[in-house]
Write a protein that holds these residues in place. Structure first.
Motif, PDB file in Angstrom:
ATOM      1  N   ALA A 286      20.484  -4.542 -26.265  1.00  0.00           N
ATOM      2  CA  ALA A 286      21.506  -5.548 -25.957  1.00  0.00           C
ATOM      3  C   ALA A 286      22.406  -5.084 -24.816  1.00  0.00           C
ATOM      4  O   ALA A 286      22.741  -5.859 -23.914  1.00  0.00           O
ATOM      5  CB  ALA A 286      22.340  -5.843 -27.208  1.00  0.00           C
ATOM      6  N   ILE A 287      22.782  -3.819 -24.827  1.00  0.00           N
ATOM      7  CA  ILE A 287      23.638  -3.287 -23.763  1.00  0.00           C
ATOM      8  C   ILE A 287      22.905  -3.304 -22.424  1.00  0.00           C
ATOM      9  O   ILE A 287      23.475  -3.680 -21.382  1.00  0.00           O
ATOM     10  CB  ILE A 287      24.095  -1.863 -24.109  1.00  0.00           C
ATOM     11  CG1 ILE A 287      25.016  -1.884 -25.345  1.00  0.00           C
ATOM     12  CG2 ILE A 287      24.820  -1.223 -22.926  1.00  0.00           C
ATOM     13  CD1 ILE A 287      25.396  -0.504 -25.844  1.00  0.00           C
ATOM     14  N   MET A 288      21.635  -2.918 -22.418  1.00  0.00           N
ATOM     15  CA  MET A 288      20.859  -2.900 -21.179  1.00  0.00           C
ATOM     16  C   MET A 288      20.677  -4.306 -20.608  1.00  0.00           C
ATOM     17  O   MET A 288      20.725  -4.512 -19.395  1.00  0.00           O
ATOM     18  CB  MET A 288      19.492  -2.263 -21.419  1.00  0.00           C
ATOM     19  CG  MET A 288      19.515  -0.761 -21.673  1.00  0.00           C
ATOM     20  SD  MET A 288      20.141   0.203 -20.243  1.00  0.00           S
ATOM     21  CE  MET A 288      21.796   0.614 -20.830  1.00  0.00           C
ATOM     22  N   VAL A 289      20.476  -5.292 -21.487  1.00  0.00           N
ATOM     23  CA  VAL A 289      20.350  -6.681 -21.034  1.00  0.00           C
ATOM     24  C   VAL A 289      21.645  -7.150 -20.388  1.00  0.00           C
ATOM     25  O   VAL A 289      21.643  -7.803 -19.331  1.00  0.00           O
ATOM     26  CB  VAL A 289      19.958  -7.597 -22.204  1.00  0.00           C
ATOM     27  CG1 VAL A 289      20.078  -9.071 -21.803  1.00  0.00           C
ATOM     28  CG2 VAL A 289      18.538  -7.305 -22.667  1.00  0.00           C
ATOM     29  N   ALA A 290      22.775  -6.820 -21.010  1.00  0.00           N
ATOM     30  CA  ALA A 290      24.074  -7.210 -20.450  1.00  0.00           C
ATOM     31  C   ALA A 290      24.289  -6.571 -19.086  1.00  0.00           C
ATOM     32  O   ALA A 290      24.719  -7.239 -18.126  1.00  0.00           O
ATOM     33  CB  ALA A 290      25.190  -6.814 -21.419  1.00  0.00           C
ATOM     34  N   ILE A 291      23.994  -5.279 -18.983  1.00  0.00           N
ATOM     35  CA  ILE A 291      24.166  -4.577 -17.702  1.00  0.00           C
ATOM     36  C   ILE A 291      23.234  -5.146 -16.643  1.00  0.00           C
ATOM     37  O   ILE A 291      23.634  -5.374 -15.494  1.00  0.00           O
ATOM     38  CB  ILE A 291      23.916  -3.069 -17.881  1.00  0.00           C
ATOM     39  CG1 ILE A 291      25.001  -2.460 -18.776  1.00  0.00           C
ATOM     40  CG2 ILE A 291      23.893  -2.352 -16.534  1.00  0.00           C
ATOM     41  CD1 ILE A 291      24.752  -0.999 -19.118  1.00  0.00           C
ATOM     42  N   PHE A 292      21.978  -5.390 -17.018  1.00  0.00           N
ATOM     43  CA  PHE A 292      21.002  -5.894 -16.049  1.00  0.00           C
ATOM     44  C   PHE A 292      21.410  -7.261 -15.511  1.00  0.00           C
ATOM     45  O   PHE A 292      21.339  -7.508 -14.295  1.00  0.00           O
ATOM     46  CB  PHE A 292      19.625  -5.968 -16.697  1.00  0.00           C
ATOM     47  CG  PHE A 292      18.573  -6.529 -15.792  1.00  0.00           C
ATOM     48  CD1 PHE A 292      18.024  -5.750 -14.783  1.00  0.00           C
ATOM     49  CD2 PHE A 292      18.132  -7.838 -15.941  1.00  0.00           C
ATOM     50  CE1 PHE A 292      17.053  -6.263 -13.934  1.00  0.00           C
ATOM     51  CE2 PHE A 292      17.172  -8.358 -15.091  1.00  0.00           C
ATOM     52  CZ  PHE A 292      16.631  -7.571 -14.090  1.00  0.00           C
ATOM     53  N   ASN A 293      21.822  -8.174 -16.387  1.00  0.00           N
ATOM     54  CA  ASN A 293      22.222  -9.505 -15.937  1.00  0.00           C
ATOM     55  C   ASN A 293      23.462  -9.455 -15.058  1.00  0.00           C
ATOM     56  O   ASN A 293      23.538 -10.129 -14.028  1.00  0.00           O
ATOM     57  CB  ASN A 293      22.482 -10.412 -17.146  1.00  0.00           C
ATOM     58  CG  ASN A 293      21.202 -10.792 -17.863  1.00  0.00           C
ATOM     59  OD1 ASN A 293      20.112 -10.643 -17.324  1.00  0.00           O
ATOM     60  ND2 ASN A 293      21.336 -11.277 -19.079  1.00  0.00           N
ATOM     61  N   PHE A 294      24.430  -8.638 -15.450  1.00  0.00           N
ATOM     62  CA  PHE A 294      25.681  -8.550 -14.694  1.00  0.00           C
ATOM     63  C   PHE A 294      25.449  -7.920 -13.332  1.00  0.00           C
ATOM     64  O   PHE A 294      25.864  -8.447 -12.290  1.00  0.00           O
ATOM     65  CB  PHE A 294      26.704  -7.743 -15.488  1.00  0.00           C
ATOM     66  CG  PHE A 294      28.085  -7.760 -14.888  1.00  0.00           C
ATOM     67  CD1 PHE A 294      28.963  -8.776 -15.194  1.00  0.00           C
ATOM     68  CD2 PHE A 294      28.490  -6.772 -14.011  1.00  0.00           C
ATOM     69  CE1 PHE A 294      30.233  -8.805 -14.636  1.00  0.00           C
ATOM     70  CE2 PHE A 294      29.747  -6.793 -13.452  1.00  0.00           C
ATOM     71  CZ  PHE A 294      30.628  -7.805 -13.761  1.00  0.00           C
ATOM     72  N   PHE A 295      24.754  -6.781 -13.325  1.00  0.00           N
ATOM     73  CA  PHE A 295      24.498  -6.091 -12.061  1.00  0.00           C
ATOM     74  C   PHE A 295      23.536  -6.892 -11.180  1.00  0.00           C
ATOM     75  O   PHE A 295      23.609  -6.815  -9.954  1.00  0.00           O
ATOM     76  CB  PHE A 295      23.929  -4.701 -12.321  1.00  0.00           C
ATOM     77  CG  PHE A 295      24.974  -3.674 -12.657  1.00  0.00           C
ATOM     78  CD1 PHE A 295      26.139  -4.027 -13.317  1.00  0.00           C
ATOM     79  CD2 PHE A 295      24.797  -2.352 -12.316  1.00  0.00           C
ATOM     80  CE1 PHE A 295      27.101  -3.086 -13.639  1.00  0.00           C
ATOM     81  CE2 PHE A 295      25.752  -1.391 -12.624  1.00  0.00           C
ATOM     82  CZ  PHE A 295      26.913  -1.763 -13.297  1.00  0.00           C
ATOM     83  N   GLY A 296      22.625  -7.642 -11.814  1.00  0.00           N
ATOM     84  CA  GLY A 296      21.691  -8.444 -11.039  1.00  0.00           C
ATOM     85  C   GLY A 296      22.389  -9.490 -10.203  1.00  0.00           C
ATOM     86  O   GLY A 296      22.016  -9.726  -9.046  1.00  0.00           O
ATOM     87  N   LEU A 297      23.417 -10.122 -10.762  1.00  0.00           N
ATOM     88  CA  LEU A 297      24.188 -11.096  -9.998  1.00  0.00           C
ATOM     89  C   LEU A 297      24.888 -10.439  -8.818  1.00  0.00           C
ATOM     90  O   LEU A 297      24.898 -10.965  -7.706  1.00  0.00           O
ATOM     91  CB  LEU A 297      25.214 -11.777 -10.912  1.00  0.00           C
ATOM     92  CG  LEU A 297      24.663 -12.685 -12.009  1.00  0.00           C
ATOM     93  CD1 LEU A 297      25.777 -13.102 -12.953  1.00  0.00           C
ATOM     94  CD2 LEU A 297      23.984 -13.907 -11.406  1.00  0.00           C
ATOM     95  N   ALA A 298      25.473  -9.288  -9.059  1.00  0.00           N
ATOM     96  CA  ALA A 298      26.204  -8.592  -8.005  1.00  0.00           C
ATOM     97  C   ALA A 298      25.267  -8.064  -6.919  1.00  0.00           C
ATOM     98  O   ALA A 298      25.569  -8.163  -5.724  1.00  0.00           O
ATOM     99  CB  ALA A 298      27.022  -7.439  -8.605  1.00  0.00           C
TER     100      ALA A 298
END
Length: 378
Positions: A286-298
């Protein structure tokens, strides 16, 4: 300082993006009893992934409400462009109530739920590398769907790239099915590991991208039609996703026919709770998914579409290498050829080669890019 910021985003994107399919594969290979049955719970894995997406949406909402706390560039990268073109768009209508405009987002939310579950189920019968390569085919499917439903027009080289992408996917799918039939792709899955349907896993992964493409096209159409802010649209879609996933889990738990199947939520929850490794991996996922989605936008805003395409190719390669090292995957020249063809198609469509040649000309020959062929995202 901007270079350090970009490097931080890229590193975080790669680490989280590589971790997600590897964690899912680790769970699929996890033995849960003395009969060597494995943890095969694609719907429960969807819940883990969705929790991570909700964490990302919550983080973006916090940033959008507290822009003074953080660097403005980060806020811009997650908010996107709030301004809409008022001329030349036949879909655009006057603002309506948020209820009637937002209610349509239940459809892309359903597509997201279906595609994620199909991906998780397909991974059980496949490998992390094929799983990730199939996800890369979204470029081709999205292009075809945007041509059919959004009246987009593409140049000749873009059509060549779409055909190249689909050709690479055909090769990868064929290899996955053949290797599954010989026991080379699908892991031993207890009651699921008989490999009587070698095309099942690859086709699940492939058709999941159809739903992802539908999701992307619908999101673009709805946000354009109703002039909806991306952050607000993301929140609405997250709310609908929560409701739909909750209903799905309840129905699966109350349906007698779901018992002893991959949708046996009661058994899956019991296995998750009583396994230290499983519930820890669920939290990390769950943490990796959150980081991936957030960083992916940036990252998409910082390095552009061509840069993001290169990062996705690197991510797939790392997943393949690491998964092979841990025995979740194998190497095949046929799959490698399909992967190369797929990546070439994606690079052509997203302008990677043009960006490289333009950078070389500017660096060594000091030539400015031609106005008509300059990248749209610079």
């Amino acid at each position: 300082m901007s270079g350090i910021y970009t490097s931080f985003l890229v590193l975080g994107l790669l680490i989280s993006g590589v971790s997600i399919p590897l964690i899912l594969s680790y769970q699929d290979h996890h033995i849960i009893d003395d009969q060597n049955h494995l943890f095969t719970q694609p719907l429960l894995q969807t819940v883990m992934i969705f929790i991570g997406e909700i964490m990302c949406i919550f983080g973006i909402q916090v940033i959008s409400k507290a822009s003074s706390w953080l660097d403005r560039s980060l806020l811009d990268s997650v908010q996107g462009n709030r301004q809409q073109e008022e001329n030349g768009n036949e879909w655009m209508i006057n603002r309506t109530s948020w209820f009637w405009s937002g209610i349509w987002f239940i459809i892309p939310s359903a597509c997201d739920l279906i595609s994620t579950t199909m991906l998780n189920l397909g991974l059980i019968y496949s490998t992390p590398s094929i799983f990730q390569m199939m996800r890369s085919s979204i470029v081709g499917f999205s292009a075809v769907f945007s041509f059919l439903f959004l009246s987009r027009r593409f140049l000749g080289h873009e059509w060549v790239s779409v055909i190249t992408i689909l050709g690479g996917i055909v090769i990868i799918t064929y290899y996955a099915a053949v290797s599954s039939s010989t026991g080379g792709a699908a892991p031993e899955q207890g009651t699921l590991g008989d490999n009587t349907h070698p095309w099942f896993g690859p086709l699940l992964l492939l058709f999941s991208q159809v739903f992802v493409a539908c999701q992307f096209i619908l999101e673009e159409y709805l946000m354009d039609r109703y002039q909806m802010d991306p952050v607000r649209a993301m929140g609405i879609e997250g709310a609908f996703g929560t409701v739909l996933l909750g209903i799905t889990v309840i129905v699966a738990a109350l349906t007698p026919s779901a018992a002893d199947s991959v949708f046996d939520i009661k058994t899956g929850m019991a296995q998750l709770i009583h396994s230290y490794d499983l519930w820890q991996s669920a939290i990390v996922l769950a943490i990796m998914v959150a980081i991936f989605n957030f960083f992916g936008l940036a990252v998409s805003t910082t390095v552009g579409i061509p840069g993001r395409s290169v990062l996705d190719a690197i991510r797939t390669t790392l997943i393949w290498v690491i998964a092979t090292h841990y025995g979740y995957d194998t190497f095949s020249w046929l799959q490698f050829i399909g992967f190369v063809i797929l990546i070439v198609g994606v690079f052509i469509f997203n302008g990677v080669f043009f960006s490289i040649t333009t950078a070389v000309r500017q660096r060594f020959f000091r030539q400015e890019p031609n106005g008509e062929r300059a990248p749209l995202l610079s």
